[in-house]
Design a protein around this motif. Structure first.
Motif, PDB file in Angstrom:
ATOM      1  N   VAL A 161       0.842  -1.190   0.000  1.00  0.00           N
ATOM      2  CA  VAL A 161       0.000   0.000   0.000  1.00  0.00           C
ATOM      3  C   VAL A 161       0.883   1.248   0.000  1.00  0.00           C
ATOM      4  CG1 VAL A 161      -1.796   1.269   1.221  1.00  0.00           C
ATOM      5  CG2 VAL A 161      -1.830  -1.244   1.211  1.00  0.00           C
ATOM      6  N   GLY A 162       0.658   2.106  -1.003  1.00  0.00           N
ATOM      7  CA  GLY A 162       1.419   3.337  -1.113  1.00  0.00           C
ATOM      8  C   GLY A 162       0.651   4.515  -0.560  1.00  0.00           C
ATOM      9  N   MET A 163       1.389   5.526  -0.149  1.00  0.00           N
ATOM     10  CA  MET A 163       0.770   6.723   0.413  1.00  0.00           C
ATOM     11  C   MET A 163       0.835   7.883  -0.572  1.00  0.00           C
ATOM     12  SD  MET A 163       1.721   6.874   4.434  1.00  0.00           S
ATOM     13  CE  MET A 163       0.861   5.820   5.601  1.00  0.00           C
ATOM     14  N   ILE A 164      -0.085   8.822  -0.394  1.00  0.00           N
ATOM     15  CA  ILE A 164      -0.106  10.037  -1.199  1.00  0.00           C
ATOM     16  C   ILE A 164      -0.361  11.206  -0.258  1.00  0.00           C
ATOM     17  CG2 ILE A 164      -2.588  10.013  -1.711  1.00  0.00           C
ATOM     18  CD1 ILE A 164       0.088  10.767  -4.334  1.00  0.00           C
ATOM     19  N   GLU A 165       0.274  12.326  -0.523  1.00  0.00           N
ATOM     20  CA  GLU A 165       0.121  13.478   0.359  1.00  0.00           C
ATOM     21  C   GLU A 165      -1.241  14.126   0.172  1.00  0.00           C
ATOM     22  OE1 GLU A 165       3.512  16.359   1.451  1.00  0.00           O
ATOM     23  OE2 GLU A 165       2.322  17.458  -0.029  1.00  0.00           O
ATOM     24  N   ASP A 166      -1.954  14.305   1.279  1.00  0.00           N
ATOM     25  CA  ASP A 166      -3.274  14.930   1.268  1.00  0.00           C
ATOM     26  C   ASP A 166      -3.118  16.455   1.286  1.00  0.00           C
ATOM     27  OD1 ASP A 166      -6.007  15.214   1.328  1.00  0.00           O
ATOM     28  OD2 ASP A 166      -6.309  14.220   3.254  1.00  0.00           O
ATOM     29  N   ASP A 167      -4.248  17.164   1.252  1.00  0.00           N
ATOM     30  CA  ASP A 167      -4.216  18.623   1.265  1.00  0.00           C
ATOM     31  C   ASP A 167      -3.582  19.179   2.531  1.00  0.00           C
ATOM     32  OD1 ASP A 167      -5.644  18.975  -1.244  1.00  0.00           O
ATOM     33  OD2 ASP A 167      -7.415  18.276  -0.181  1.00  0.00           O
ATOM     34  N   ASP A 168      -3.643  18.421   3.617  1.00  0.00           N
ATOM     35  CA  ASP A 168      -3.054  18.874   4.881  1.00  0.00           C
ATOM     36  C   ASP A 168      -1.577  18.535   4.987  1.00  0.00           C
ATOM     37  OD1 ASP A 168      -3.138  16.156   5.229  1.00  0.00           O
ATOM     38  OD2 ASP A 168      -4.559  16.194   6.908  1.00  0.00           O
ATOM     39  N   ARG A 169      -0.987  18.040   3.881  1.00  0.00           N
ATOM     40  CA  ARG A 169       0.429  17.681   3.777  1.00  0.00           C
ATOM     41  C   ARG A 169       0.772  16.398   4.542  1.00  0.00           C
ATOM     42  NH1 ARG A 169       1.334  20.468  -0.671  1.00  0.00           N
ATOM     43  NH2 ARG A 169       1.196  22.737  -0.414  1.00  0.00           N
ATOM     44  N   ILE A 170      -0.220  15.713   5.014  1.00  0.00           N
ATOM     45  CA  ILE A 170       0.010  14.439   5.707  1.00  0.00           C
ATOM     46  C   ILE A 170      -0.204  13.300   4.722  1.00  0.00           C
ATOM     47  CG2 ILE A 170      -0.787  12.907   7.548  1.00  0.00           C
ATOM     48  CD1 ILE A 170      -1.647  15.379   9.103  1.00  0.00           C
ATOM     49  N   PRO A 171       0.807  12.446   4.493  1.00  0.00           N
ATOM     50  CA  PRO A 171       0.619  11.301   3.613  1.00  0.00           C
ATOM     51  C   PRO A 171      -0.391  10.310   4.199  1.00  0.00           C
ATOM     52  CG  PRO A 171       2.954  11.784   3.916  1.00  0.00           C
ATOM     53  CD  PRO A 171       2.200  12.588   4.938  1.00  0.00           C
ATOM     54  N   LYS A 172      -1.259   9.789   3.303  1.00  0.00           N
ATOM     55  CA  LYS A 172      -2.274   8.839   3.715  1.00  0.00           C
ATOM     56  C   LYS A 172      -2.308   7.676   2.738  1.00  0.00           C
ATOM     57  CE  LYS A 172      -4.730  12.615   5.872  1.00  0.00           C
ATOM     58  NZ  LYS A 172      -5.733  13.662   5.725  1.00  0.00           N
ATOM     59  N   ALA A 173      -2.631   6.511   3.253  1.00  0.00           N
ATOM     60  CA  ALA A 173      -2.662   5.313   2.426  1.00  0.00           C
ATOM     61  C   ALA A 173      -3.738   5.432   1.361  1.00  0.00           C
ATOM     62  CB  ALA A 173      -2.917   4.092   3.305  1.00  0.00           C
ATOM     63  N   ASP A 174      -3.381   5.064   0.125  1.00  0.00           N
ATOM     64  CA  ASP A 174      -4.361   5.143  -0.963  1.00  0.00           C
ATOM     65  C   ASP A 174      -4.082   4.142  -2.077  1.00  0.00           C
ATOM     66  OD1 ASP A 174      -6.711   6.290  -2.010  1.00  0.00           O
ATOM     67  OD2 ASP A 174      -5.577   7.610  -3.332  1.00  0.00           O
ATOM     68  N   LEU A 175      -2.823   4.039  -2.524  1.00  0.00           N
ATOM     69  CA  LEU A 175      -2.498   3.263  -3.717  1.00  0.00           C
ATOM     70  C   LEU A 175      -2.248   1.795  -3.390  1.00  0.00           C
ATOM     71  CD1 LEU A 175      -0.980   6.250  -3.883  1.00  0.00           C
ATOM     72  CD2 LEU A 175      -0.274   5.379  -6.108  1.00  0.00           C
ATOM     73  N   TYR A 198      -4.834  19.262  -5.655  1.00  0.00           N
ATOM     74  CA  TYR A 198      -4.978  20.193  -6.779  1.00  0.00           C
ATOM     75  C   TYR A 198      -6.232  21.035  -6.567  1.00  0.00           C
ATOM     76  CZ  TYR A 198      -5.826  21.678 -11.662  1.00  0.00           C
ATOM     77  OH  TYR A 198      -6.063  22.396 -12.808  1.00  0.00           O
ATOM     78  N   ARG A 199      -6.075  22.337  -6.613  1.00  0.00           N
ATOM     79  CA  ARG A 199      -7.189  23.280  -6.523  1.00  0.00           C
ATOM     80  C   ARG A 199      -7.918  23.217  -5.179  1.00  0.00           C
ATOM     81  NH1 ARG A 199     -10.099  23.079 -12.410  1.00  0.00           N
ATOM     82  NH2 ARG A 199     -11.702  24.209 -11.264  1.00  0.00           N
ATOM     83  N   TYR A 200      -7.170  22.896  -4.143  1.00  0.00           N
ATOM     84  CA  TYR A 200      -7.757  22.909  -2.802  1.00  0.00           C
ATOM     85  C   TYR A 200      -8.047  24.351  -2.391  1.00  0.00           C
ATOM     86  CZ  TYR A 200      -8.232  22.169   2.215  1.00  0.00           C
ATOM     87  OH  TYR A 200      -8.709  22.142   3.497  1.00  0.00           O
ATOM     88  N   PRO A 201      -9.169  24.665  -1.719  1.00  0.00           N
ATOM     89  CA  PRO A 201     -10.157  23.736  -1.158  1.00  0.00           C
ATOM     90  C   PRO A 201     -11.302  23.391  -2.095  1.00  0.00           C
ATOM     91  CG  PRO A 201     -10.636  25.927  -0.395  1.00  0.00           C
ATOM     92  CD  PRO A 201      -9.413  26.054  -1.268  1.00  0.00           C
ATOM     93  N   GLY A 202     -11.306  23.964  -3.318  1.00  0.00           N
ATOM     94  CA  GLY A 202     -12.398  23.670  -4.244  1.00  0.00           C
ATOM     95  C   GLY A 202     -12.508  22.203  -4.572  1.00  0.00           C
ATOM     96  N   TRP A 203     -11.372  21.588  -4.843  1.00  0.00           N
ATOM     97  CA  TRP A 203     -11.320  20.154  -5.119  1.00  0.00           C
ATOM     98  C   TRP A 203     -10.443  19.488  -4.065  1.00  0.00           C
ATOM     99  CZ3 TRP A 203     -10.097  19.519 -11.070  1.00  0.00           C
ATOM    100  CH2 TRP A 203     -11.146  20.073 -11.824  1.00  0.00           C
ATOM    101  N   PRO A 204     -10.981  18.907  -3.033  1.00  0.00           N
ATOM    102  CA  PRO A 204     -10.149  18.185  -2.069  1.00  0.00           C
ATOM    103  C   PRO A 204      -9.379  17.049  -2.747  1.00  0.00           C
ATOM    104  CG  PRO A 204     -12.334  18.579  -1.177  1.00  0.00           C
ATOM    105  CD  PRO A 204     -12.397  18.954  -2.626  1.00  0.00           C
ATOM    106  N   ALA A 205      -8.208  16.732  -2.227  1.00  0.00           N
ATOM    107  CA  ALA A 205      -7.353  15.689  -2.817  1.00  0.00           C
ATOM    108  C   ALA A 205      -8.134  14.388  -2.983  1.00  0.00           C
ATOM    109  CB  ALA A 205      -6.137  15.451  -1.929  1.00  0.00           C
ATOM    110  N   GLY A 206      -8.025  13.811  -4.174  1.00  0.00           N
ATOM    111  CA  GLY A 206      -8.749  12.581  -4.482  1.00  0.00           C
ATOM    112  C   GLY A 206     -10.070  12.825  -5.168  1.00  0.00           C
ATOM    113  N   ASP A 207     -10.506  14.086  -5.212  1.00  0.00           N
ATOM    114  CA  ASP A 207     -11.745  14.411  -5.918  1.00  0.00           C
ATOM    115  C   ASP A 207     -11.622  14.065  -7.393  1.00  0.00           C
ATOM    116  OD1 ASP A 207     -14.347  15.453  -6.179  1.00  0.00           O
ATOM    117  OD2 ASP A 207     -13.612  17.458  -6.645  1.00  0.00           O
TER     118      ASP A 207
END
Length: 556
Positions: free
Chosen positions: A87-101, A476-485
């Motif tokens: 499981v790989g992580m990706i950085e969220d809008d809050d700059r904290i990496p979270k499991a996703d991939l 990308y485009r936070y807060p209009g598009w939260p990460a993963g949108d």
């Protein structure tokens, strides 16, 4: 090296540097036949190490590190039915990496005191015997070039119920995840509509088929979403333009010829994988425009800003339709193509969040007059559209906020409209949603909520609308598009999509929907049985409680 390890469930989302419990050493799984079960193995070392889910020697350029190799077995099931993904992580809008991939890599390096998750998935054959199965995860470890030694064995139980799920192609859940083929071509560095592009597209369609996808996206004009206005966001320039699948040529005699070969090939590929219930045309109605940036109408005498490019053989130049008459002939040719191919009954001309009801009605009138065989579908984020178009739209797709605000109207439409009723979320509401930062159970909740509302399915715009470097920066485009949108999957270097934990939990929710539908078909007191489920899972049976933020328009 001291190694901490434990098991957790499929809906667990690891966050970087968060406290994690390793106490769970056993887990209990339940499934139907033609189903799957999954759980996660958590690992944390006092030194850096390598974890591998394959047979490779897995040496590290950092030196002769410890290598951990899990192996999963289930009695009476072949190991080929068991898959493991790092499981790989990706950085969220809050700059904290979270499991996703769910990575396709065979092995990865893990820093000391950092938790690494391993996704373990077991497919249950359609002919598996109902009953209890025993399984185990053996943890092997070696230092450098030493022989492996067995560190521990973690046991789990699997109970297979006497229930068989349908094949995804036969799911009742009407899933419509829009396909953005041009973006797929860019990220995989292949020419648009080339053989190489179709090879890549096939892998993405396989992944959609695994969810039971029902709708085919046909983009029938140039940049119908105006590139999602991507040119406005200079801090992270990302090309999000989608291009026409139909080639148009103006012959020397002044007549236009329309080449639908790409459309036909794409539909055939979708049909190959059971994606065959709906052909959705994007780009004829609800076309997005941005006059101030130059992305406005090209044909002033036509009510919609449709952009169709053609190649003029007389002078070898590419040009655009500039008259309403040219556009009408094009739309008529499109209708004729689907009639000739015997596909017209599957076709829906779709609009994405039209904002002007009077203009939209005029466009519907125009298209209906030119091509009377076409049906219409609309993603609605304005509550006033519901009353005005309830007798005209065949595929009705209100935003969750609109569902809450107009439930009294929608509830009476469900099962009565000449078509289907779906719902959607996008950049809002904050919950339930499918962002990187969303709890994974919210992805699963989509199926349950659809079943509760007795709707036909769900739509989302975001399967592959990646920004420029999605595996490095999905925010990308936070807060209009939260990460993963913008995505449910990521582009893999091997031409395949990298699936995600969100994808898997959405799949689980769709299967929940199927089980509810099976119960409704077979149990005379199904609704009484389901009352307890709704109370347990949803906490409230008041639809208005499902969107506390109210209606939120997509930010531009």
């Amino acid at each position: 090296m001291n190694l901490n390890y434990g098991l957790t469930n499929e809906s667990f989302k690891l966050k970087y540097d968060a406290d994690v419990s390793f106490e769970t050493k056993e887990i209990r799984l339940v499934s139907a036949r033609r189903d799957w079960v999954a759980f996660q193995l958590l690992l944390k070392g006092s030194e850096e190490f390598v974890v591998t889910v394959g047979d490779c020697l897995a040496l590290s350029p950092r030196g002769l590190l410890n290598v951990v190799r899990p192996r999963c077995v289930v009695e009476n099931l072949p190991e080929t039915d068991i898959k493991m993904h790092l499981v790989g992580m990706i950085e969220d809008d809050d700059r904290i990496p979270k499991a996703d991939l769910l990575l396709n890599d065979e092995y990865v390096h893990v820093e000391k005191n950092v938790v690494q998750s391993v996704w373990i998935e077991i497919s249950i054959p359609h002919d598996a015997k109902a009953g209890s199965y025993k399984g185990s995860v053996s943890l092997f470890i070696r230092a450098g070039l030493e022989d492996e030694r067995l560190l521990d064995v973690l046991d789990f139980s699997l109970e297979v119920k006497d229930v068989t799920l349908p094949d995804p192609a036969n799911y009742k859940f009407h899933l419509n995840l829009w396909q953005h083929a041009s973006n797929i071509a860019r990220k995989h560095e292949v020419h648009l509509w080339s053989d190489e592009h179709f090879k890549v597209l096939e892998e993405y369609l396989k992944s959609l088929a695994g969810l039971g996808q029902k709708a085919i996206t046909i983009v029938a004009s140039e940049i119908p979403w105006a590139g999602q206005l991507c040119y406005r966001f200079r801090s992270y320039l990302s090309d999000l333009f989608e291009y026409n699948m139909i080639k148009v040529v103006k012959e020397a005699d002044g007549e236009f010829r329309y080449d639908f070969s790409v459309v036909e090939r794409y539909i055939g590929l979708c049909f190959k994988y059971g994606i065959d219930k709906e052909i959705e045309i994007i780009g004829l109605t609800g076309v997005w425009a941005d006059e101030s940036a130059g992305y406005g109408k090209l044909a002033e005498d036509y009510p919609e800003g449709i952009k169709v490019r053609y190649y003029d053989k007389t002078d070898g130049r590419f040009k655009f339709f500039r008259t309403g008459e040219e556009i009408k002939k094009y739309i008529k040719a499109l209708e004729s193509f689907f009639i000739e191919k015997g596909l017209i009954d599957k076709v829906v001309v779709a609009a994405d969040e039209p904002g002007d009801a009077e203009k939209y009605e005029k466009i519907l009138d125009t298209v209906s007059e030119v091509a009377p065989s076409f049906k219409f579908g609309t993603a609605i984020n304005h509550v006033e559209f519901i009353e005005q178009f309830k007798d005209r739209i065949n595929v009705f797709v209100p935003y969750l906020g609109c569902v809450c605000d107009k439930w009294d109207v929608l509830e009476n439409l469900i099962g009565k409209i000449d078509g289907k009723m779906l719902w959607y979320v996008c950049c809002g509401p904050a919950y339930p949603n499918t962002f990187v930062g969303s709890p994974l159970v919210e992805s699963r909740l989509i199926g349950i909520l659809t079943a509760f509302m007795k709707m036909d399915g769900f739509l989302r715009w975001n399967y592959t609308v990646w920004p420029e470097r999605p595996r490095e920066r999905i925010s990308y485009r936070y807060p209009g598009w939260p990460a993963g949108d913008t995505n449910f999957v990521y582009p893999g270097k091997d031409g395949r999509p990298i699936l995600t934990l969100r994808y898997k939990n959405l799949r689980r929710g769709i299967e929940d929907y199927e089980l509810v539908q099976m119960l409704r078909e077979r149990h005379p007191d199904a609704e009484k049985v389901l009352e307890d489920l709704w109370k347990l899972v949803l906490k409230s049976t008041n639809i208005k409680d499902f969107n506390p933020e109210g209606v939120k328009k997509r930010e531009e």
